[in-house]
Design a protein around this motif. Structure first.
Motif, PDB file in Angstrom:
ATOM      1  N   GLU A   8     -77.053  20.630 -54.746  1.00 58.26           N
ATOM      2  CA  GLU A   8     -75.796  21.363 -54.832  1.00 58.26           C
ATOM      3  C   GLU A   8     -74.916  20.911 -53.686  1.00 58.26           C
ATOM      4  OE1 GLU A   8     -74.670  23.311 -57.070  1.00 58.26           O
ATOM      5  OE2 GLU A   8     -76.479  23.528 -58.285  1.00 58.26           O
ATOM      6  N   PRO A   9     -73.613  20.841 -53.888  1.00 57.09           N
ATOM      7  CA  PRO A   9     -72.750  20.422 -52.800  1.00 57.09           C
ATOM      8  C   PRO A   9     -72.668  21.478 -51.728  1.00 57.09           C
ATOM      9  CG  PRO A   9     -71.445  21.177 -54.643  1.00 57.09           C
ATOM     10  CD  PRO A   9     -72.879  21.200 -55.102  1.00 57.09           C
ATOM     11  N   ALA A  10     -72.634  21.029 -50.468  1.00 61.58           N
ATOM     12  CA  ALA A  10     -72.443  21.971 -49.382  1.00 61.58           C
ATOM     13  C   ALA A  10     -71.018  22.499 -49.381  1.00 61.58           C
ATOM     14  CB  ALA A  10     -72.758  21.298 -48.042  1.00 61.58           C
ATOM     15  N   ALA A  11     -70.101  21.693 -49.873  1.00 60.86           N
ATOM     16  CA  ALA A  11     -68.711  22.121 -50.001  1.00 60.86           C
ATOM     17  C   ALA A  11     -68.155  21.475 -51.252  1.00 60.86           C
ATOM     18  CB  ALA A  11     -67.898  21.688 -48.782  1.00 60.86           C
ATOM     19  N   ALA A  12     -67.244  22.151 -51.918  1.00 65.18           N
ATOM     20  CA  ALA A  12     -66.645  21.579 -53.121  1.00 65.18           C
ATOM     21  C   ALA A  12     -65.880  20.327 -52.753  1.00 65.18           C
ATOM     22  CB  ALA A  12     -65.708  22.596 -53.773  1.00 65.18           C
ATOM     23  N   PRO A  13     -65.861  19.301 -53.622  1.00 66.68           N
ATOM     24  CA  PRO A  13     -65.117  18.086 -53.320  1.00 66.68           C
ATOM     25  C   PRO A  13     -63.678  18.377 -52.935  1.00 66.68           C
ATOM     26  CG  PRO A  13     -66.439  17.817 -55.310  1.00 66.68           C
ATOM     27  CD  PRO A  13     -66.534  19.262 -54.924  1.00 66.68           C
ATOM     28  N   LEU A  14     -63.233  17.700 -51.906  1.00 67.86           N
ATOM     29  CA  LEU A  14     -61.867  17.758 -51.419  1.00 67.86           C
ATOM     30  C   LEU A  14     -61.534  19.039 -50.657  1.00 67.86           C
ATOM     31  CD1 LEU A  14     -59.842  16.080 -54.285  1.00 67.86           C
ATOM     32  CD2 LEU A  14     -60.805  15.043 -52.246  1.00 67.86           C
ATOM     33  N   GLU A  15     -62.530  19.925 -50.380  1.00 64.22           N
ATOM     34  CA  GLU A  15     -62.320  20.995 -49.421  1.00 64.22           C
ATOM     35  C   GLU A  15     -62.607  20.387 -48.057  1.00 64.22           C
ATOM     36  OE1 GLU A  15     -64.620  24.399 -50.336  1.00 64.22           O
ATOM     37  OE2 GLU A  15     -63.657  24.714 -52.260  1.00 64.22           O
ATOM     38  N   GLU A  16     -61.617  19.974 -47.364  1.00 65.27           N
ATOM     39  CA  GLU A  16     -61.746  18.965 -46.329  1.00 65.27           C
ATOM     40  C   GLU A  16     -62.312  19.481 -45.008  1.00 65.27           C
ATOM     41  OE1 GLU A  16     -58.852  15.767 -44.087  1.00 65.27           O
ATOM     42  OE2 GLU A  16     -58.336  16.610 -46.020  1.00 65.27           O
ATOM     43  N   PRO A  17     -63.650  19.361 -44.786  1.00 67.54           N
ATOM     44  CA  PRO A  17     -64.179  19.661 -43.465  1.00 67.54           C
ATOM     45  C   PRO A  17     -63.864  18.507 -42.529  1.00 67.54           C
ATOM     46  CG  PRO A  17     -65.946  18.940 -44.917  1.00 67.54           C
ATOM     47  CD  PRO A  17     -64.675  18.947 -45.741  1.00 67.54           C
ATOM     48  N   ALA A  18     -63.404  18.794 -41.338  1.00 69.92           N
ATOM     49  CA  ALA A  18     -63.033  17.722 -40.423  1.00 69.92           C
ATOM     50  C   ALA A  18     -64.262  16.979 -39.932  1.00 69.92           C
ATOM     51  CB  ALA A  18     -62.245  18.293 -39.251  1.00 69.92           C
ATOM     52  N   TYR A  19     -65.371  17.669 -39.799  1.00 66.99           N
ATOM     53  CA  TYR A  19     -66.590  17.069 -39.266  1.00 66.99           C
ATOM     54  C   TYR A  19     -67.755  17.385 -40.179  1.00 66.99           C
ATOM     55  CZ  TYR A  19     -63.626  16.921 -35.133  1.00 66.99           C
ATOM     56  OH  TYR A  19     -62.578  16.706 -34.283  1.00 66.99           O
ATOM     57  N   LEU A  20     -68.805  16.582 -40.054  1.00 69.16           N
ATOM     58  CA  LEU A  20     -70.011  16.866 -40.816  1.00 69.16           C
ATOM     59  C   LEU A  20     -70.622  18.180 -40.352  1.00 69.16           C
ATOM     60  CD1 LEU A  20     -71.874  13.431 -40.951  1.00 69.16           C
ATOM     61  CD2 LEU A  20     -71.007  14.725 -42.897  1.00 69.16           C
ATOM     62  N   PRO A  21     -71.171  18.958 -41.272  1.00 68.27           N
ATOM     63  CA  PRO A  21     -71.885  20.165 -40.860  1.00 68.27           C
ATOM     64  C   PRO A  21     -73.041  19.813 -39.918  1.00 68.27           C
ATOM     65  CG  PRO A  21     -71.497  20.178 -43.218  1.00 68.27           C
ATOM     66  CD  PRO A  21     -71.110  18.823 -42.735  1.00 68.27           C
ATOM     67  N   ALA A  22     -73.342  20.700 -38.986  1.00 69.56           N
ATOM     68  CA  ALA A  22     -74.403  20.449 -38.013  1.00 69.56           C
ATOM     69  C   ALA A  22     -75.769  20.321 -38.670  1.00 69.56           C
ATOM     70  CB  ALA A  22     -74.423  21.566 -36.975  1.00 69.56           C
ATOM     71  N   THR A  23     -75.901  20.823 -39.907  1.00 64.14           N
ATOM     72  CA  THR A  23     -77.193  20.774 -40.592  1.00 64.14           C
ATOM     73  C   THR A  23     -77.515  19.398 -41.173  1.00 64.14           C
ATOM     74  OG1 THR A  23     -76.118  21.535 -42.627  1.00 64.14           O
ATOM     75  CG2 THR A  23     -77.123  23.209 -41.208  1.00 64.14           C
ATOM     76  N   VAL A  24     -76.500  18.526 -41.306  1.00 67.37           N
ATOM     77  CA  VAL A  24     -76.727  17.215 -41.920  1.00 67.37           C
ATOM     78  C   VAL A  24     -77.653  16.376 -41.056  1.00 67.37           C
ATOM     79  CG1 VAL A  24     -75.644  15.024 -42.562  1.00 67.37           C
ATOM     80  CG2 VAL A  24     -74.576  17.183 -43.212  1.00 67.37           C
ATOM     81  N   GLN A  25     -78.736  15.887 -41.664  1.00 63.47           N
ATOM     82  CA  GLN A  25     -79.738  15.120 -40.947  1.00 63.47           C
ATOM     83  C   GLN A  25     -79.752  13.647 -41.329  1.00 63.47           C
ATOM     84  OE1 GLN A  25     -83.519  17.053 -41.444  1.00 63.47           O
ATOM     85  NE2 GLN A  25     -82.913  18.868 -40.293  1.00 63.47           N
ATOM     86  N   SER A  26     -79.161  13.315 -42.449  1.00 55.27           N
ATOM     87  CA  SER A  26     -79.148  11.909 -42.856  1.00 55.27           C
ATOM     88  C   SER A  26     -77.897  11.623 -43.664  1.00 55.27           C
ATOM     89  CB  SER A  26     -80.397  11.554 -43.676  1.00 55.27           C
ATOM     90  OG  SER A  26     -80.467  12.348 -44.841  1.00 55.27           O
ATOM     91  N   ALA A  27     -77.476  10.367 -43.617  1.00 59.33           N
ATOM     92  CA  ALA A  27     -76.312   9.907 -44.375  1.00 59.33           C
ATOM     93  C   ALA A  27     -76.702   8.642 -45.132  1.00 59.33           C
ATOM     94  CB  ALA A  27     -75.135   9.628 -43.450  1.00 59.33           C
ATOM     95  N   VAL A  28     -76.195   8.526 -46.331  1.00 64.90           N
ATOM     96  CA  VAL A  28     -76.559   7.431 -47.224  1.00 64.90           C
ATOM     97  C   VAL A  28     -75.296   6.687 -47.636  1.00 64.90           C
ATOM     98  CG1 VAL A  28     -77.477   6.872 -49.514  1.00 64.90           C
ATOM     99  CG2 VAL A  28     -78.639   8.562 -48.079  1.00 64.90           C
ATOM    100  N   LYS A  29     -75.389   5.373 -47.660  1.00 65.08           N
ATOM    101  CA  LYS A  29     -74.268   4.525 -48.040  1.00 65.08           C
ATOM    102  C   LYS A  29     -74.360   4.174 -49.521  1.00 65.08           C
ATOM    103  CE  LYS A  29     -72.124   0.105 -46.690  1.00 65.08           C
ATOM    104  NZ  LYS A  29     -72.268  -1.050 -45.757  1.00 65.08           N
ATOM    105  N   ILE A  30     -73.301   4.486 -50.258  1.00 65.02           N
ATOM    106  CA  ILE A  30     -73.224   4.197 -51.686  1.00 65.02           C
ATOM    107  C   ILE A  30     -72.005   3.317 -51.938  1.00 65.02           C
ATOM    108  CG2 ILE A  30     -72.946   5.155 -54.005  1.00 65.02           C
ATOM    109  CD1 ILE A  30     -75.616   5.859 -52.798  1.00 65.02           C
ATOM    110  N   LEU A  31     -72.198   2.221 -52.669  1.00 69.54           N
ATOM    111  CA  LEU A  31     -71.079   1.372 -53.062  1.00 69.54           C
ATOM    112  C   LEU A  31     -70.442   1.891 -54.348  1.00 69.54           C
ATOM    113  CD1 LEU A  31     -72.288  -2.329 -52.682  1.00 69.54           C
ATOM    114  CD2 LEU A  31     -70.927  -0.998 -51.077  1.00 69.54           C
ATOM    115  N   VAL A  32     -69.132   1.800 -54.420  1.00 68.40           N
ATOM    116  CA  VAL A  32     -68.395   1.985 -55.670  1.00 68.40           C
ATOM    117  C   VAL A  32     -67.746   0.633 -55.948  1.00 68.40           C
ATOM    118  CG1 VAL A  32     -66.546   3.198 -56.853  1.00 68.40           C
ATOM    119  CG2 VAL A  32     -68.009   4.432 -55.233  1.00 68.40           C
TER     120      VAL A  32
END
Length: 208
Positions: A8-32
């Motif tokens: 589930e999304p932590a926030a709806a798309p385009l609800e613009e958080p300025a920074y990553l939530p403190a709970t985020v532990q990993s980030a993944v790179k996806i190509l479009v």
């Protein structure tokens, strides 16, 4: 690993958080990725929860003989480096979206952008499937897991999945999805389906 259905999304798309939530532990790179004018910039913009970074330049008369504008007569700009967006998929996982240039003259940048990518969404336009062959071939050569996403355009012909698979010479394990890159909800559903595919093939571990 958690069930893909629990994503589930932590926030709806385009609800613009300025920074990553403190709970985020990993980030993944996806190509479009995909050929010129297939909707990559639009898809990244639809998905990103932050203002997307775009490197678009106005198309000039000099490019008219290089870039085929068939079916794209209203296109006035082109990506010359990358598009970049971000979406927090769940409280622990963020996805960084890198949109690639479509033209072959920018492919040295494509190689740099693809480095470290966990997977790729390859957009195709059924009106000009042959333009996708080179991009799909590069993904296969670099062994980047990918899904084909058919972007719907007005007047696009519809084809059965097996006919598309045969026309694009896809392996059985490559999923064929569909989307309208202009529609935020539809684009998000596409992303969830792709993440579920990466999860099912053990490429991506989804934290509870």
């Amino acid at each position: 690993m958690a069930s893909a259905n629990s994503v589930e999304p932590a926030a709806a798309p385009l609800e613009e958080p300025a920074y990553l939530p403190a709970t985020v532990q990993s980030a993944v790179k996806i190509l479009v990725t995909g050929p010129f004018g297939v909707g990559k910039t639009t898809l990244v913009g639809s998905l990103s929860e932050i203002a997307p970074l775009r490197t678009e330049e106005t198309m000039t008369a000099a490019g008219a003989g290089v870039d085929d504008l068939t079916w794209r007569t209203d296109k006035t700009t082109t990506t010359v480096a990358l598009d970049f967006g971000r979406i927090t998929l769940n409280p622990r996982l963020a996805l960084y979206l890198f949109g690639t240039p479509g033209q072959q003259r920018f492919w040295p940048l494509w190689d740099d952008l693809s480095r470290g990518a966990l997977g790729a969404i390859a957009l195709v336009d059924t009106r000009r499937l042959e333009e996708s062959f080179d991009v799909l071939g590069r993904l296969e050569e670099q062994r980047i897991p990918f899904a084909v996403a058919v972007n719907t355009f007005p007047g696009s012909p519809e084809h059965p999945e097996e006919a598309l698979r045969e026309a694009l010479d896809l392996l059985p394990e490559v999923p064929i999805l569909s989307c309208d890159a202009r529609d935020r909800r539809n684009s998000y559903d596409l992303l969830i389906d792709f993440v579920a595919h990466l999860h099912s093939t053990a490429v991506l571990e989804l934290q509870p």
